[in-house]
Each structure stands twice: as structure tokens, then as C-alpha cells.
Design an enzyme around this catalytic site. Structure first.
Site, short mmCIF file in Angstrom:
data_model
loop_
_atom_site.label_atom_id
_atom_site.label_comp_id
_atom_site.label_asym_id
_atom_site.label_seq_id
_atom_site.Cartn_x
_atom_site.Cartn_y
_atom_site.Cartn_z
N HIS A 99 -15.07 -1.19 -6.41
CA HIS A 99 -14.57 -1.48 -5.06
C HIS A 99 -15.72 -1.94 -4.17
CE1 HIS A 99 -11.68 -0.69 -1.65
NE2 HIS A 99 -12.82 -0.77 -1.01
N GLN A 112 0.82 -1.20 0.00
CA GLN A 112 0.00 0.00 0.00
C GLN A 112 0.86 1.26 0.00
OE1 GLN A 112 -3.18 -0.52 -0.32
NE2 GLN A 112 -3.87 1.61 -0.35
N VAL A 126 -6.37 6.55 -4.19
CA VAL A 126 -5.79 5.43 -3.44
C VAL A 126 -5.79 5.82 -1.97
CG1 VAL A 126 -3.74 4.03 -3.05
CG2 VAL A 126 -4.31 4.75 -5.35
N HIS A 163 -8.22 -2.88 1.98
CA HIS A 163 -7.51 -4.03 1.41
C HIS A 163 -6.55 -4.64 2.43
CE1 HIS A 163 -8.93 -3.70 -2.73
NE2 HIS A 163 -8.76 -2.39 -2.66
N ASP A 179 -11.37 -5.44 -5.42
CA ASP A 179 -11.70 -4.72 -6.64
C ASP A 179 -12.20 -5.75 -7.65
OD1 ASP A 179 -10.87 -2.41 -5.43
OD2 ASP A 179 -8.90 -2.39 -6.39
N GLU A 189 -15.97 4.77 -7.08
CA GLU A 189 -15.28 3.56 -7.51
C GLU A 189 -16.29 2.43 -7.65
OE1 GLU A 189 -11.99 2.57 -5.03
OE2 GLU A 189 -10.79 4.31 -5.63
N SER A 236 -6.47 1.63 4.41
CA SER A 236 -7.01 0.88 3.29
C SER A 236 -7.72 -0.38 3.78
CB SER A 236 -5.89 0.48 2.32
OG SER A 236 -6.36 -0.44 1.36
#
Length: 358
Positions: free
Chosen positions: A331, A236, A265, A273, A280, A328, A271
Site C-alpha cells: 500500500h 469501500q 481494510v 483509496h 496497492d 501492508e 480510506s
């Protein structure tokens, strides 16, 4: 006993007043003025060091000000003696500062800043950075975990009165204002999703619902592709720094590059993630992480059906001021069927859900 100056002065005035009765009326004001000066002299004598320090401070302030702010320098021919400027420097004209509109700069996809031929950080746990994993391939390599017939998507229910808990791991709020708690990433139970190209990772507890969603999409004629599942902190940071560097190369200052980069980002430690709850998702016919995915068959299917499997469109259009991230449509974040149903029906974000229900 020593007689003080004040006593001697008072006795002298009283003596004069006794001898000359015409001066008695003048004695009182003269005595008052005299006593004032005597006390003033005594005060200054008793606090001499303080007044010396005050005078020195004032003196230093005046000297310093004369160098910093040359107010008294005359504008005569001798001015260049203290401020010599070369003839070349006098001819320099500064360029007029232009205001930069960040909206004129395109938001970058991950692939836009991934360098070719450069050694990338070994932090993607078996995945190639930027690789898309076809869900038909995923279904083939994970047959043992696919839902049986009759299971899978939950039926739509009214979860208005459902008791949500802020301690529910599915509902953890991660954004620019709420960083990942220290040590949380190490406690995430990462699970494996096998593919022909390698192994993807995400939170083990969401895999069954993810596979059920993939299979349901296939049954409806939609082939999805997954990219960017779990990302650790090192990756990241690498990805975010690449975008900052790219924008600065286009002429932006660091702060402007940071602001623009953080819209596309999420900053490191902010994040989803990193906690294995976000993916995604695109399709086999539209593989770019662009807004146009929202108009594809796959994008529309996910927006309409993902909540049935516990996923939400995390950064919806029109909510940028709340999420801090641009729209997004690719996402998706796992929050559980109950919260996903309520969030989708209400048309709210996870931030708004926390404010109203937790």
C-alpha cells in the site's frame, strides 16, 4: 385580633410562674420544649403536600424494590409458586465462555471475500474488482504521458526546513480518527490511466509521478502490477461489510469482527483509496496482497525508491499502534516528493509527520 397557640401557651406558663415561685425554674425548659413542638407542628401543617408526596415516593420505591429484588421471599416449598422452572430447564448447564484471541484469525485479502458469480456493485469505474494491471501494459497505453529522458525522480534533498502546509492536498490525513471531509471526494479531479483491460482512475495530479515511478522500476528490471487504485464509498462499504460478514460466520461477534476487519481494510470514509491518492502495488511474480511481498525484488525496490517519486509506504511494520492498520508492504500513498523524502529518511508515518511538522 386572634391570639395564636404559641402566645396562649406562653401566657399560661408565665401565669403559673407568677403564682408559684418554686416552679419558676422549671418554666424555662418547659417553655423551650413547648415552643419547639409548636413550631414543628406549624411547619408540618404548612408543608403537608410536600410530605405527602415524599411519603408516596418512598412507598412506591419500597413496592418496586420488593418486586425487583425479592429479598424477603422464604426458601420454603412455596418458592416454585412465584418462580416456576421446568424440570428440563433445571438440568440446563450453560457452556463456559471462552475468550477469543483475534490474533488466531488470519487477516483476509480482498479476494478472500469476493464472491464468485455474484453481481458486484457497479462502482469500480471500468475496472474489474481484484484485477491486476501490468505496468508494461500501462506504459504502452500511456506513451504520451511518460517522462522524457532526464526527468522523473527527484534528487535527494534535505527537507528538514521545508515549510509544509496542512492545507496541502497531498498531505491530507485520512485514517480512522480523521474521516474524509464532507464533499471532498466529489472535488477530487479523477484522471484516467489507460490499460488494455480498461481504465484505472486516481487523482489526476499524481499520474505523471506514478508513470515516472513505473518506468524507473522497469528500467531497473522490476515489473510492477497495480490493483485497487481509486475506490468510491459504495465499493469501500461493500468490501468492508463482506469482511465483517465473513468473520461473523467464523463465530466472532459483530464488535470483534469489526475490530479485526478494520485492521485489514480501512472503514468506509476513512480510506485513502476514496481520495485517489493511494494504490496497492504488487508485481508480476507476486500478485497477492500478503506480507511476503516485502521480501520480493519489487517490494524492496518500492520501499527503497518510491519516495523519489512522492510515494510512501503508508503502513510500515512496527507502526501498527500508530496507523491502526496491519503491515501492508503493497500500500503506497502519494504525499509529494518533499514530504515523502522526509518521512522515509526519518522512518516515520504520516501520522507522526503531522504531529511533528504540521
Amino acid at each position: 385580633m386572634k391570639v395564636t397557640l404559641e402566645e396562649r401557651f406562653r401566657k399560661r406558663l408565665l401565669k403559673i410562674g407568677k403564682k408559684n415561685k418554686f416552679l419558676r425554674f422549671c418554666i424555662i425548659p418547659v417553655m423551650a420544649v413547648g415552643m419547639f413542638f409548636i413550631h414543628a407542628i406549624g411547619y408540618f401543617r404548612g408543608n403537608g403536600k410536600r410530605f405527602i408526596m415524599l411519603a408516596m415516593t418512598l412507598f412506591l420505591f419500597v413496592v418496586y424494590s420488593s418486586f425487583s429484588f425479592p429479598l424477603f421471599i422464604s426458601e420454603d416449598e412455596n418458592r416454585d409458586e412465584w418462580n416456576p422452572i421446568s424440570d428440563e430447564a433445571k438440568d440446563i448447564v450453560l457452556a463456559e465462555e471462552q475468550e477469543i484471541n483475534l490474533e488466531d484469525f488470519a487477516h483476509l485479502d480482498d479476494n478472500d471475500v469476493l464472491p464468485e458469480g455474484e453481481d458486484l456493485p457497479d462502482t469500480v469505474h471500468g475496472m474489474d474488482i481484484g484485477e491486476r494491471y501490468n505496468t508494461e501494459d500501462i506504459l504502452e497505453y500511456n506513451q504520451d504521458r511518460l517522462p522524457t529522458e532526464g526527468s522523473g525522480a527527484a534528487e535527494a534533498e534535505d527537507y528538514e526546513d521545508y515549510e509544509f502546509s496542512p492545507d496541502d492536498w497531498r498531505l491530507i490525513l485520512i485514517n480512522k480518527q480523521n474521516s474524509i471531509p464532507e464533499g471532498y471526494e466529489e472535488e477530487v479531479p479523477l484522471g484516467n490511466i489507460n490499460t488494455m483491460k480498461g481504465v484505472m482512475h486516481c487523482d489526476e495530479r499524481i499520474i505523471d509521478d506514478l508513470l515516472a515511478m513505473i518506468q524507473a522500476a522497469k528500467e531497473d528490471g522490476v515489473t510492477l502490477q497495480i490493483c485497487s487504485p481509486y475506490r468510491d464509498l459504495a465499493y469501500q462499504e461493500y468490501l468492508f461489510n463482506r469482511k465483517i460478514k465473513y468473520y461473523m460466520g467464523m463465530g466472532l461477534s459483530y464488535m470483534d469482527a469489526y475490530r479485526l476487519g478494520s485492521q485489514a481494510v480501512t472503514v468506509p470514509n476513512a480510506s485513502e483509496h476514496q481520495i485517489g491518492l493511494a494504490l496497492d502495488i504488487v508485481s508480476n511474480t507476486y500478485t497477492e496482497l500478503k506480507e511476503g511481498f516485502a521480501d520480493t525484488e519489487a517490494g524492496k525496490w518500492l520501499a527503497a525508491n518510491s519516495y523519489r517519486f512522492g510515494f510512501i509506504l503508508r503502513y510500515p511494520k512496527g507502526k501498527e499502534d500508530i496507523t491502526g492498520i496491519e503491515f501492508e508492504p503493497w500500500h503506497f500513498r502519494y504525499v509529494g516528493v518533499e514530504a515523502a523524502t522526509l518521512i522515509t529518511e526519518k522512518g516515520i508515518t504520516l501520522e507522526e509527520f503531522w504531529e511533528e511538522y504540521l
